[in-house]
Write a protein that holds these residues in place. Sequence first.
Motif, mmCIF file in Angstrom:
data_model
loop_
_atom_site.group_PDB
_atom_site.id
_atom_site.type_symbol
_atom_site.label_atom_id
_atom_site.label_comp_id
_atom_site.label_asym_id
_atom_site.label_seq_id
_atom_site.Cartn_x
_atom_site.Cartn_y
_atom_site.Cartn_z
ATOM 1 N N UNK A 1 0.894 -1.406 0.208
ATOM 2 C CA UNK A 1 0.085 0.061 0.244
ATOM 3 C C UNK A 1 1.029 1.661 0.368
ATOM 4 N N UNK A 2 2.039 1.123 0.998
ATOM 5 C CA UNK A 2 2.862 2.028 0.912
ATOM 6 C C UNK A 2 3.525 2.403 0.135
ATOM 7 N N UNK A 3 3.894 2.155 -0.932
ATOM 8 C CA UNK A 3 4.719 2.302 -2.560
ATOM 9 C C UNK A 3 3.206 2.452 -3.530
ATOM 10 N N UNK A 4 2.198 2.051 -3.409
ATOM 11 C CA UNK A 4 1.166 2.342 -4.664
ATOM 12 C C UNK A 4 0.838 4.155 -3.929
ATOM 13 N N UNK A 5 0.939 4.310 -2.957
ATOM 14 C CA UNK A 5 0.510 5.567 -2.649
ATOM 15 C C UNK A 5 1.530 7.069 -2.676
ATOM 16 N N UNK A 6 2.806 5.774 -2.753
ATOM 17 C CA UNK A 6 4.048 6.956 -2.664
ATOM 18 C C UNK A 6 4.561 6.374 -3.968
ATOM 19 N N UNK A 7 4.645 6.187 -4.986
ATOM 20 C CA UNK A 7 5.296 5.485 -6.045
ATOM 21 C C UNK A 7 4.553 5.518 -7.675
ATOM 22 N N UNK A 8 3.358 5.452 -7.312
ATOM 23 C CA UNK A 8 2.839 4.667 -8.259
ATOM 24 C C UNK A 8 3.300 5.887 -8.803
ATOM 25 N N UNK A 9 2.209 6.219 -10.657
ATOM 26 C CA UNK A 9 2.783 7.125 -11.741
ATOM 27 C C UNK A 9 1.493 8.208 -11.476
ATOM 28 N N UNK A 10 0.517 7.928 -10.912
ATOM 29 C CA UNK A 10 -0.508 8.326 -11.402
ATOM 30 C C UNK A 10 -1.148 8.907 -9.371
ATOM 31 N N UNK A 11 -0.102 8.848 -8.952
ATOM 32 C CA UNK A 11 -0.030 8.850 -7.611
ATOM 33 C C UNK A 11 -0.535 9.866 -7.071
ATOM 34 N N UNK A 12 -0.403 11.196 -7.511
ATOM 35 C CA UNK A 12 -0.833 12.321 -7.678
ATOM 36 C C UNK A 12 -2.443 12.784 -7.409
ATOM 37 N N UNK A 13 -2.914 12.386 -8.294
ATOM 38 C CA UNK A 13 -4.650 12.204 -8.598
ATOM 39 C C UNK A 13 -4.702 11.765 -7.371
ATOM 40 N N UNK A 14 -4.996 11.242 -5.829
ATOM 41 C CA UNK A 14 -4.996 10.440 -4.823
ATOM 42 C C UNK A 14 -4.665 11.225 -3.916
#
Length: 739
Positions: free
Chosen positions: A457-470
């Motif tokens: 979960x931490x990696x998804x919220x911190x590293x996903x390329x579209x993380x700034x949308x959420x």
Amino acid sequence: MYNDVIQLLDQHRLKEAFTQLIALVEKTENWELKPAVESLQTTYNYMVQYAAQGMEDPGRENLYAQIHRGIYELADRVEFIGKLKNGYGHKSDTYRKFKRFATDTYGQLKTSLESATEDLEVSNLMYPDAQQLQAKQRELYQQQERMTDQLFDKTWISDCWTEEEAKEANELLVSVLVPAHVLAVFVSAVTLNLMALFDPRKFQFLLNAYRQRTELVINQRALVGLALAVYYQEKRLAQYPELTAALSLWTEDPQVIEQLHSIQLLLLISRETEKIDRRMREEIIPQMMHNSQLLEKDLNIEEIDIEELEDKNPEWEKNMKKISENIRELGELQMEGADTYMGTFAQLKSYPFFHQAAHWFYPFNRQTPAIADLFATDEIKEKSFLNIMLQSPTFCNSDKYSFCLTLNSLPHSQRNMLTEDLGEHNEMMQETFDKMQSDEMNQEKANTVARQYMHDLYRFFKLWMFRNEQHDMFTDELALWKCTALRPLILAGTYQKQIADFLFSKEYLPEAAELYTQLSVTQSNDPDIWQKLGFVYQKQKKYDEAIQAYIQADLLKPDHIWTLKHLAQCYKHSGNYQKALEYFQRVEQSQPENLNLLLQIGQCLAILREYDKALAYFFKVEYLEKTPANAQRAIGWCYFMTGKYPEAHRFYEKLLESEEPQTSDWLNNGHVYAAEKNIPKALECYREVMKSCKTHDDFLKIYLADKEVLLEQGISETTIYLFRVCFLIRSHLVGNVHE
């Protein structure tokens, strides 16, 4: 407008809320929800009419509650759909794509997934040729991946489920033919959706997933999802007594309480990830790289000949000890559940595999199409580094995929180094592997699975390329005990003290103080709680509160040296030097040779103007201390305050002749000369002080801080300000010279 609706609902102004809700529907053009709003409004109008006519209705309260929460639901849905429908970015694009094209229902996805599982089970019989079998299985796994991704996206951007959707979703959940790793991804999608939009049917789905599925990869994700849903949707959840009642039943289940406690600690530990990552980048890794010559391939730290190191470089032994300490500290952090590999794998998340949101939540599976080729042959030895790494509970699923994807891109020769048997010569790695083999179920334990999921979960919220949308959930407190529904579960039994101690150890002081304060009521006879409460207040400079806590600790555990010292320090900081002296002297009875303690007693006596007594302590410290500068400063000050100026000069001159004189030494020596009316010498000292000040105002601030002391020593106020004029003239002259 949405906020207006919610505010009106909070005030139970339903009629006005309906007016605003209808306007919101028209503004956002969510025509699909307009009939639902009108139907609910009609029901409300009938209820009001019956009430106005004085008609008795035993079900009125329940009906009112249903209408009230119904408006909340509709307002939330209008806002949620409006943002996706009219928004920009990946999630909105996904929503519009699902609305534009017909997609499979949950029932159809269930049938397709079950069919793929059955085909995989019989493929060995249907395709005896190895190449044909491999090709068919690859096709089936790719089909399974497409359906898993569709299942995730469909759920992630979904509105509230209808009864039919909820029924089909729960049938999919209990299917024995749908793989557990697919259901784990499904549960993650429900969690993300619930955090954005409360849906009682999805919340019930997670309750079912936790109760009905025995696989930890499913039920632990469901429990994490429930905890997060309660945290983010506590206000909405309160509208559904049947759901809060289901949670309250958990107070009788010690297993649930223990698992929730572990989840809470993991959420709190996640606060440390950025600190750990920064320390790894700035301290630990550079230090290891700098000393890489010491870490040869077959050289263990304990085998290094320290004498040889001393012959080569006296700094090496110290560096090796630092490396050993860092390694030990990292091990302790990992045992705690800390995420020590975030920074290491952060650069390995740019593969196309991670462009799809669902893939961040895939439990590690060697048959996943993106990495399946790596395991298609028998080249990977059982005791290879790769196998050990993939079996290790230390690494989360996302990082294991990153490692395999990176390995796929390496030349064959380099890949062989990681896939070949380690050999008996590497005993440390061999022991690690043997330990995993003997305790292979360790990584299946609930806390391990929950920890790996938290890191995913931490990696998804911190590293996903579209993380700034959420919204990044890991920027929030994530203090689950602050939720009414979770509080009795998170703080049950001894768990409250464990959480308080964790917050205390990581210096989250206000939260620790809150929990210790509560514990001081329920466990008022525990001196440890009172000591820690006092220390937390002291660290926050709340000295009065700290004193009260320490007094309680002293009553329960009299004459404890630690308590007495801290009581004295708090009294000293709060300006009560007489009480501080009293407690310092109580400590002195047990530690008469503690030089720091003697120095503090002397300081209290000096402030209380008992200079002769203070000097006795300061002289003792000067005699016994190897570096007596602080004692000498105190002695000089006492002599100055008692008018013994020659003696004061003697000690200040010692300090000024030392290697590192302080600005205060020049200042105080200047004060002594001023008291002796030796103006030229005083100005010399003050000018040395000016050299260490950035601006003339900084100097004046330091100088005038001692105004009362100078007046006491017989220096007139006129003289003090004349000195100030001299400084101004001097400053002006120096400025002209520079010009």
